[in-house]
Motif scaffolding. Structure first.
Motif, PDB file in Angstrom:
ATOM      1  N   PHE A 412       0.825  -1.208   0.000  1.00 47.19           N
ATOM      2  CA  PHE A 412       0.000   0.000   0.000  1.00 47.19           C
ATOM      3  C   PHE A 412       0.863   1.265   0.000  1.00 47.19           C
ATOM      4  O   PHE A 412       0.612   2.214  -0.759  1.00 47.19           O
ATOM      5  N   ILE A 413       1.895   1.280   0.839  1.00 46.43           N
ATOM      6  CA  ILE A 413       2.753   2.463   0.937  1.00 46.43           C
ATOM      7  C   ILE A 413       3.516   2.686  -0.366  1.00 46.43           C
ATOM      8  O   ILE A 413       3.631   3.828  -0.855  1.00 46.43           O
ATOM      9  N   CYS A 414       4.052   1.625  -0.944  1.00 45.26           N
ATOM     10  CA  CYS A 414       4.793   1.766  -2.197  1.00 45.26           C
ATOM     11  C   CYS A 414       3.872   2.181  -3.348  1.00 45.26           C
ATOM     12  O   CYS A 414       4.282   2.954  -4.233  1.00 45.26           O
ATOM     13  N   THR A 415       2.635   1.695  -3.338  1.00 45.62           N
ATOM     14  CA  THR A 415       1.674   2.127  -4.357  1.00 45.62           C
ATOM     15  C   THR A 415       1.322   3.591  -4.182  1.00 45.62           C
ATOM     16  O   THR A 415       1.236   4.350  -5.170  1.00 45.62           O
ATOM     17  N   ALA A 416       1.114   4.014  -2.935  1.00 46.51           N
ATOM     18  CA  ALA A 416       0.857   5.436  -2.673  1.00 46.51           C
ATOM     19  C   ALA A 416       2.050   6.290  -3.080  1.00 46.51           C
ATOM     20  O   ALA A 416       1.883   7.418  -3.573  1.00 46.51           O
ATOM     21  N   HIS A 417       3.255   5.762  -2.899  1.00 44.69           N
ATOM     22  CA  HIS A 417       4.478   6.449  -3.339  1.00 44.69           C
ATOM     23  C   HIS A 417       4.422   6.710  -4.841  1.00 44.69           C
ATOM     24  O   HIS A 417       4.797   7.793  -5.314  1.00 44.69           O
ATOM     25  N   GLY A 418       3.935   5.729  -5.605  1.00 48.18           N
ATOM     26  CA  GLY A 418       3.808   5.898  -7.047  1.00 48.18           C
ATOM     27  C   GLY A 418       2.703   6.867  -7.438  1.00 48.18           C
ATOM     28  O   GLY A 418       2.864   7.664  -8.366  1.00 48.18           O
ATOM     29  N   TYR A 419       1.585   6.832  -6.715  1.00 49.89           N
ATOM     30  CA  TYR A 419       0.492   7.754  -7.020  1.00 49.89           C
ATOM     31  C   TYR A 419       0.891   9.196  -6.742  1.00 49.89           C
ATOM     32  O   TYR A 419       0.550  10.107  -7.520  1.00 49.89           O
ATOM     33  N   ILE A 420       1.585   9.441  -5.644  1.00 49.49           N
ATOM     34  CA  ILE A 420       1.983  10.812  -5.321  1.00 49.49           C
ATOM     35  C   ILE A 420       3.011  11.326  -6.319  1.00 49.49           C
ATOM     36  O   ILE A 420       3.068  12.527  -6.614  1.00 49.49           O
ATOM     37  N   TYR A 421       3.832  10.421  -6.864  1.00 48.03           N
ATOM     38  CA  TYR A 421       4.816  10.838  -7.866  1.00 48.03           C
ATOM     39  C   TYR A 421       4.133  11.500  -9.074  1.00 48.03           C
ATOM     40  O   TYR A 421       4.652  12.452  -9.648  1.00 48.03           O
ATOM     41  N   GLY A 422       2.979  11.003  -9.463  1.00 46.99           N
ATOM     42  CA  GLY A 422       2.316  11.566 -10.627  1.00 46.99           C
ATOM     43  C   GLY A 422       0.968  12.185 -10.334  1.00 46.99           C
ATOM     44  O   GLY A 422       0.112  12.231 -11.212  1.00 46.99           O
ATOM     45  N   TRP A 423       0.774  12.658  -9.098  1.00 43.84           N
ATOM     46  CA  TRP A 423      -0.545  13.161  -8.698  1.00 43.84           C
ATOM     47  C   TRP A 423      -1.012  14.334  -9.542  1.00 43.84           C
ATOM     48  O   TRP A 423      -2.206  14.495  -9.794  1.00 43.84           O
ATOM     49  N   ASN A 424      -0.071  15.176 -10.016  1.00 39.75           N
ATOM     50  CA  ASN A 424      -0.465  16.351 -10.811  1.00 39.75           C
ATOM     51  C   ASN A 424      -0.169  16.169 -12.299  1.00 39.75           C
ATOM     52  O   ASN A 424      -0.147  17.126 -13.057  1.00 39.75           O
ATOM     53  N   LYS A 425       0.058  14.923 -12.715  1.00 39.80           N
ATOM     54  CA  LYS A 425       0.413  14.678 -14.110  1.00 39.80           C
ATOM     55  C   LYS A 425      -0.611  13.818 -14.844  1.00 39.80           C
ATOM     56  O   LYS A 425      -0.542  13.694 -16.075  1.00 39.80           O
ATOM     57  N   PHE A 426      -1.551  13.244 -14.117  1.00 37.25           N
ATOM     58  CA  PHE A 426      -2.471  12.305 -14.739  1.00 37.25           C
ATOM     59  C   PHE A 426      -3.338  12.963 -15.810  1.00 37.25           C
ATOM     60  O   PHE A 426      -3.704  12.323 -16.797  1.00 37.25           O
ATOM     61  N   LEU A 427      -3.703  14.231 -15.608  1.00 33.87           N
ATOM     62  CA  LEU A 427      -4.634  14.888 -16.531  1.00 33.87           C
ATOM     63  C   LEU A 427      -3.943  15.821 -17.514  1.00 33.87           C
ATOM     64  O   LEU A 427      -4.612  16.529 -18.268  1.00 33.87           O
ATOM     65  N   ARG A 428      -2.622  15.861 -17.513  1.00 35.30           N
ATOM     66  CA  ARG A 428      -1.895  16.695 -18.467  1.00 35.30           C
ATOM     67  C   ARG A 428      -1.783  15.989 -19.817  1.00 35.30           C
ATOM     68  O   ARG A 428      -1.417  14.818 -19.887  1.00 35.30           O
ATOM     69  N   ALA A 429      -2.063  16.710 -20.880  1.00 37.47           N
ATOM     70  CA  ALA A 429      -1.953  16.114 -22.216  1.00 37.47           C
ATOM     71  C   ALA A 429      -0.504  15.802 -22.561  1.00 37.47           C
ATOM     72  O   ALA A 429      -0.205  14.828 -23.268  1.00 37.47           O
ATOM     73  N   SER A 430       0.426  16.639 -22.048  1.00 37.50           N
ATOM     74  CA  SER A 430       1.850  16.427 -22.346  1.00 37.50           C
ATOM     75  C   SER A 430       2.392  15.151 -21.711  1.00 37.50           C
ATOM     76  O   SER A 430       3.466  14.668 -22.088  1.00 37.50           O
ATOM     77  N   THR A 431       1.668  14.598 -20.739  1.00 38.35           N
ATOM     78  CA  THR A 431       2.122  13.373 -20.077  1.00 38.35           C
ATOM     79  C   THR A 431       2.048  12.182 -21.017  1.00 38.35           C
ATOM     80  O   THR A 431       2.869  11.257 -20.927  1.00 38.35           O
ATOM     81  N   TYR A 432       1.106  12.194 -21.944  1.00 38.79           N
ATOM     82  CA  TYR A 432       0.859  11.046 -22.823  1.00 38.79           C
ATOM     83  C   TYR A 432       1.553  11.266 -24.165  1.00 38.79           C
ATOM     84  O   TYR A 432       0.939  11.689 -25.143  1.00 38.79           O
ATOM     85  N   LYS A 433       2.850  10.984 -24.186  1.00 38.09           N
ATOM     86  CA  LYS A 433       3.641  11.140 -25.405  1.00 38.09           C
ATOM     87  C   LYS A 433       3.254  10.038 -26.387  1.00 38.09           C
ATOM     88  O   LYS A 433       3.237   8.853 -26.029  1.00 38.09           O
ATOM     89  N   TRP A 434       2.977  10.462 -27.605  1.00 44.04           N
ATOM     90  CA  TRP A 434       2.495   9.542 -28.642  1.00 44.04           C
ATOM     91  C   TRP A 434       1.294   8.743 -28.115  1.00 44.04           C
ATOM     92  O   TRP A 434       1.108   7.575 -28.418  1.00 44.04           O
ATOM     93  N   TYR A 435       0.467   9.398 -27.317  1.00 41.13           N
ATOM     94  CA  TYR A 435      -0.763   8.823 -26.752  1.00 41.13           C
ATOM     95  C   TYR A 435      -0.496   7.589 -25.888  1.00 41.13           C
ATOM     96  O   TYR A 435      -1.372   6.730 -25.719  1.00 41.13           O
ATOM     97  N   THR A 436       0.680   7.492 -25.343  1.00 38.98           N
ATOM     98  CA  THR A 436       1.031   6.364 -24.465  1.00 38.98           C
ATOM     99  C   THR A 436       1.173   6.863 -23.032  1.00 38.98           C
ATOM    100  O   THR A 436       1.755   7.929 -22.792  1.00 38.98           O
ATOM    101  N   PRO A 437       0.662   6.123 -22.061  1.00 38.79           N
ATOM    102  CA  PRO A 437       0.803   6.532 -20.663  1.00 38.79           C
ATOM    103  C   PRO A 437       2.232   6.318 -20.174  1.00 38.79           C
ATOM    104  O   PRO A 437       2.950   5.445 -20.687  1.00 38.79           O
ATOM    105  N   PRO A 438       2.677   7.089 -19.207  1.00 42.03           N
ATOM    106  CA  PRO A 438       4.024   6.883 -18.652  1.00 42.03           C
ATOM    107  C   PRO A 438       4.129   5.538 -17.941  1.00 42.03           C
ATOM    108  O   PRO A 438       3.119   4.922 -17.568  1.00 42.03           O
ATOM    109  N   GLY A 439       5.346   5.119 -17.717  1.00 42.19           N
ATOM    110  CA  GLY A 439       5.580   3.805 -17.128  1.00 42.19           C
ATOM    111  C   GLY A 439       5.014   3.661 -15.736  1.00 42.19           C
ATOM    112  O   GLY A 439       4.491   2.599 -15.368  1.00 42.19           O
TER     113      GLY A 439
END
Length: 489
Positions: A412-439
């Motif tokens: 749970f903690i490690c998953t939350a660590h990953g969510y907080i890493y991209g908390w402000n990037k999920f809805l940015r269009a620039s995040t999806y390069k070539w329409y692919t989600p980040p790793g």
């Protein structure tokens, strides 16, 4: 310290005197006179394996005698053991452990009269498969036809015997005499081992091949890890490096060595950790659906569950790599060059960069680092309790609490660590390069599914709901069967 002495010929040869495993302390506390009455166990071979086996047998309260070509100059042996010639040792004991290499077996041809009716336990192994045309145990049986050869205990190492890491360890036996195998099994059980009978002596070749297998329990976890590393590495290579070169004209290939690897390692670590706990959740739903825990799981699930420990340790290894790579980021040339260039640019243009304190960014950064540190700490704790020397000192409830409760908390903690890493990037269009989600978005799928399923299992209504579904399905099946019978009538 060793004692060179003989044993009278009228020593009792009926059977090996053993005690149940639970009476180990009582056996060690026997008076010296009573110990002298016990029939000794004989060991041929005073090398590392022979010395370690003798030490372990002495610790369980057995008498041990060594047979050696040079009884007075064979090197240090465990205190309390006796050493004598091969002939005298063979006369003194009925059960003899052969801890010598196959190429030295020929000396036992001359001992054939003394080995008549004895049980010889062959512990030898070879350096590679198919090294000889016949198994070592079969060769030994041919050299000493009057003895009964049992192949077994060859999967034990001298290191494991010396350090006492035997409790629950599985060993194999094979031989043509059930009585002889039973005698060896009693000794092995007294040492804390779990014995599995593999049949007649014709299975000796298979047993001798077991120690030559290269990490058999690690193959599936390592294959999964290599597959994940390859997929995410090339995925991020295309998405980050190649995209920047084609779309922006930037050559950032230098990031392949550190930046790209430091993205892949935490992704693989989190996925492997979630795969460590996913089979337990699937097994729980199987049990709820079937209404019993006494039915076997499918073979693929059985195999998956048996390698969970290895998957967790592989995940810990990738977490270590992620931590080390993160520490070296500030000393990288590209990072130092970027900072120095920014300072020089501001000095040349006589300008200052506006710096406003962002509380949201501060909270997000601190939370990200704290969750990473806590997750890594729990990771290490789980890895330490997986060691036999540590896990063996814990009660079952303590071990289950750490591996299950703290394990899911770590996930749970490690998953939350990953969510907080991209908390402000999920809805940015620039995040999806070539329409692919980040790793990091892709790696959050499996752990999120595991946590949701685990939460469902914790809800009391889930058990009742699944039970009703199963009962309804069974009623429908029985009604359909009844209708078919009526139609046939």
């Amino acid at each position: 310290m060793t004692v060179a002495s003989g044993v009278t010929e009228d020593a009792k040869l009926e059977s090996v005197s053993l005690h149940p495993l639970g009476r180990r302390g009582a056996a060690m506390a026997l008076p010296q006179e009573q110990k002298q009455e016990q029939e000794p166990l004989c060991i041929f071979g005073t090398g590392d394996l022979g010395r370690s086996l003798g030490l372990r047998l002495l610790q369980t309260g057995c008498r041990v005698v060594y047979g050696s070509r040079r009884p007075h100059s064979c090197g240090p042996l465990p205190q309390g053991a006796q050493v004598m010639s091969h002939e005298e040792a063979a006369k003194a004991a009925r059960l003899i452990f052969i801890c010598v290499h196959r190429e030295h077996y020929t000396f036992m041809e001359t001992l054939a009269p003394y080995l008549e009716g004895k049980v010889l336990v062959d512990l030898s192994n070879n350096l590679k498969k198919d090294m000889y045309a016949e198994a070592n145990a079969a060769y030994l049986q041919r050299l000493v036809p009057g003895a009964t050869v049992v192949k077994g205990l060859n999967t034990l190492s001298a290191w494991a015997l010396q350090n006492g890491l035997l409790t629950g360890k599985q060993v194999y036996l094979c031989g043509n005499s059930a009585e002889a195998k039973q005698s060896v099994a009693e000794v092995a059980t007294k040492m804390g081992l779990t014995v599995l009978d593999r049949g007649s002596l014709s299975a000796a070749q298979e047993l001798e091949d077991f120690p030559l297998r290269l990490f058999p329990e690690w193959r599936l976890p390592l294959r999964v890890a290599v597959g994940l590393v390859a997929f995410f590495y090339f995925y991020l290579l295309i998405r980050d490096v190649i995209y920047a070169y084609i779309e922006q004209g930037k050559d950032i290939s230098y990031r392949i060595m550190v930046s790209l690897a430091n993205k892949v390692f935490p992704i693989v670590s989190l996925v492997m950790l979630s795969l460590c706990y996913l089979p337990g959740v699937i097994a729980a739903f199987f049990q709820l659906y079937r209404g019993t825990k006494y039915k076997r799981f499918p073979n693929w699930l059985d195999r998956w569950m048996l390698c969970r420990k290895q998957m967790g340790l592989v995940a810990l290894g990738f977490a270590f790599l992620h931590a080390i790579y993160t520490f070296i980021i500030p000393i990288r040339y590209s990072v130092r060059h970027k900072l120095i260039s920014r300072v020089v640019d501001e000095m040349k243009n006589n300008k200052t960069t506006p710096f406003d304190f962002n509380y949201t960014e501060a909270w997000g950064t601190d939370s990200f680092y704290v969750l990473g540190i806590l997750g890594f700490f729990l990771y290490v704790l789980l890895g330490l309790t997986s060691l036999p020397s540590v896990g063996g000192s814990l009660s079952w409830r303590e071990f289950s609490f750490i591996q299950s409760k703290l394990g899911h908390l770590t996930l749970f903690i490690c998953t939350a660590h990953g969510y907080i890493y991209g908390w402000n990037k999920f809805l940015r269009a620039s995040t999806y390069k070539w329409y692919t989600p980040p790793g990091y978005m892709l790696c959050l799928i499996v752990p999120s599914v595991v946590l949701v399923l685990k939460m469902l299992l914790l809800l009391p209504c889930v058990d009742r709901t699944l039970t009703r579904i199963r009962q309804g399905w069974e009623r429908a099946s029985s009604m359909e069967t009844g209708e078919n019978k009526a139609t046939n009538l």
